[in-house]
Motif scaffolding. Structure first.
Motif, PDB file in Angstrom:
ATOM      1  N   ILE A   1     -16.821   1.340  -6.851  1.00 33.43           N
ATOM      2  CA  ILE A   1     -16.161   0.152  -6.304  1.00 33.43           C
ATOM      3  C   ILE A   1     -16.959  -0.281  -5.084  1.00 33.43           C
ATOM      4  O   ILE A   1     -17.214   0.519  -4.178  1.00 33.43           O
ATOM      5  CB  ILE A   1     -14.696   0.479  -5.924  1.00 33.43           C
TER       6      ILE A   1
ATOM      7  N   THR B   1      -3.656  -1.032  -5.762  1.00 33.17           N
ATOM      8  CA  THR B   1      -4.618  -2.118  -5.992  1.00 33.17           C
ATOM      9  C   THR B   1      -4.824  -2.411  -7.473  1.00 33.17           C
ATOM     10  O   THR B   1      -5.249  -3.502  -7.821  1.00 33.17           O
ATOM     11  CB  THR B   1      -5.999  -1.771  -5.396  1.00 33.17           C
TER      12      THR B   1
ATOM     13  N   VAL C   1      -3.485   4.570  -3.176  1.00 32.98           N
ATOM     14  CA  VAL C   1      -4.215   3.334  -2.877  1.00 32.98           C
ATOM     15  C   VAL C   1      -4.609   2.654  -4.176  1.00 32.98           C
ATOM     16  O   VAL C   1      -4.399   1.456  -4.359  1.00 32.98           O
ATOM     17  CB  VAL C   1      -5.471   3.612  -2.020  1.00 32.98           C
ATOM     18  N   PHE C   2      -5.157   3.428  -5.100  1.00 28.22           N
ATOM     19  CA  PHE C   2      -5.631   2.831  -6.351  1.00 28.22           C
ATOM     20  C   PHE C   2      -4.473   2.408  -7.252  1.00 28.22           C
ATOM     21  O   PHE C   2      -4.598   1.470  -8.030  1.00 28.22           O
ATOM     22  CB  PHE C   2      -6.620   3.764  -7.039  1.00 28.22           C
TER      23      PHE C   2
ATOM     24  N   ASP D   1     -14.396   8.121  -2.081  1.00 29.37           N
ATOM     25  CA  ASP D   1     -13.578   7.850  -3.270  1.00 29.37           C
ATOM     26  C   ASP D   1     -13.977   6.527  -3.916  1.00 29.37           C
ATOM     27  O   ASP D   1     -14.083   6.419  -5.137  1.00 29.37           O
ATOM     28  CB  ASP D   1     -12.083   7.810  -2.923  1.00 29.37           C
ATOM     29  N   LEU D   2     -14.195   5.508  -3.090  1.00 29.56           N
ATOM     30  CA  LEU D   2     -14.606   4.197  -3.614  1.00 29.56           C
ATOM     31  C   LEU D   2     -15.986   4.297  -4.265  1.00 29.56           C
ATOM     32  O   LEU D   2     -16.208   3.774  -5.359  1.00 29.56           O
ATOM     33  CB  LEU D   2     -14.609   3.149  -2.500  1.00 29.56           C
TER      34      LEU D   2
ATOM     35  N   HIS E   1       0.060   4.278  -0.221  1.00 23.78           N
ATOM     36  CA  HIS E   1      -0.563   5.354   0.555  1.00 23.78           C
ATOM     37  C   HIS E   1      -0.159   5.283   2.025  1.00 23.78           C
ATOM     38  O   HIS E   1      -0.042   6.303   2.693  1.00 23.78           O
ATOM     39  CB  HIS E   1      -2.084   5.270   0.423  1.00 23.78           C
TER      40      HIS E   1
ATOM     41  N   ARG F   1     -15.908   5.942  -7.602  1.00 23.93           N
ATOM     42  CA  ARG F   1     -15.330   5.047  -8.615  1.00 23.93           C
ATOM     43  C   ARG F   1     -16.188   3.804  -8.858  1.00 23.93           C
ATOM     44  O   ARG F   1     -15.782   2.908  -9.591  1.00 23.93           O
ATOM     45  CB  ARG F   1     -13.921   4.632  -8.185  1.00 23.93           C
TER      46      ARG F   1
ATOM     47  N   ASP G   1      -6.908  -1.986 -11.045  1.00 27.00           N
ATOM     48  CA  ASP G   1      -8.347  -1.988 -11.308  1.00 27.00           C
ATOM     49  C   ASP G   1      -9.021  -2.994 -10.392  1.00 27.00           C
ATOM     50  O   ASP G   1      -8.690  -4.176 -10.425  1.00 27.00           O
ATOM     51  CB  ASP G   1      -8.611  -2.415 -12.758  1.00 27.00           C
TER      52      ASP G   1
ATOM     53  N   ASN H   1       0.850  -1.186   0.000  1.00 23.46           N
ATOM     54  CA  ASN H   1       0.000   0.000   0.000  1.00 23.46           C
ATOM     55  C   ASN H   1       0.888   1.240   0.000  1.00 23.46           C
ATOM     56  O   ASN H   1       1.438   1.628   1.027  1.00 23.46           O
ATOM     57  CB  ASN H   1      -0.917   0.004   1.230  1.00 23.46           C
TER      58      ASN H   1
ATOM     59  N   HIS I   1      -6.979   9.515  -3.006  1.00 26.29           N
ATOM     60  CA  HIS I   1      -6.263   8.315  -2.588  1.00 26.29           C
ATOM     61  C   HIS I   1      -5.646   7.612  -3.795  1.00 26.29           C
ATOM     62  O   HIS I   1      -5.742   6.395  -3.923  1.00 26.29           O
ATOM     63  CB  HIS I   1      -7.216   7.403  -1.821  1.00 26.29           C
ATOM     64  N   ASP I   2      -5.001   8.404  -4.649  1.00 26.33           N
ATOM     65  CA  ASP I   2      -4.418   7.845  -5.866  1.00 26.33           C
ATOM     66  C   ASP I   2      -3.411   6.737  -5.575  1.00 26.33           C
ATOM     67  O   ASP I   2      -3.327   5.773  -6.319  1.00 26.33           O
ATOM     68  CB  ASP I   2      -3.749   8.944  -6.697  1.00 26.33           C
TER      69      ASP I   2
END
Length: 138
Positions: free
Chosen positions: A110, A86, A82-83, A104-105, A44, A108, A88, A42, A79-80
């Protein structure tokens, strides 16, 4: 193919807080079966350990307050990292997370699936496959 990210600090249990976990286990699911699992650092979490706690987020009973880290001056709530960690994903399985991460999730599209503290990664995947965890993103 469905890709799910699960935060972990030890590779065995779901971490107590999504955004601050050391790693994510990325689980790929196809035809209702797990087909692969990998550990991803991670990015972040690197700069976000310690610090003071002063605002609320979402707990295992969604909406239950918990302490969330204070962002340093100049840190945005995106939280770029984090993405980037992970890749996609279609969903996350977590114990709790802050409201900014949740939003944010949600933005997106998610899915967010909550499990109790001390749930193992294996049990979290099993609960997901059995449909025993609900997507709280509406």
């Amino acid at each position: 193919m469905v890709r799910i990210a699960i935060p972990t600090d030890d590779g065995k249990t779901v971490a107590s807080h999504f955004g601050r976990a050391e790693y994510f286990v990325i689980v790929e699911i196809e035809d209702s079966k797990e087909v692969s699992r990998k550990l991803s650092e991670n990015l972040h979490a690197r700069g976000h350990h310690g610090g003071e706690h002063n605002h609320h987020g979402y707990g295992e009973h969604f909406g239950e307050p918990h302490n969330e880290h204070r962002h340093e001056h100049g840190h945005h709530h995106g939280h770029d990292e984090v993405f980037a960690s992970t890749g996609d994903i279609d969903g996350v399985i977590a114990v709790k997370m802050g409201p900014h991460m949740f939003n944010d999730l949600k933005t997106r599209k998610i899915g967010v699936y909550l499990v109790p503290l001390n749930t193992t990664i294996d049990d979290a995947v099993k609960l997901f496959l059995e449909g025993k965890v609900k997507n709280i993103v509406k």
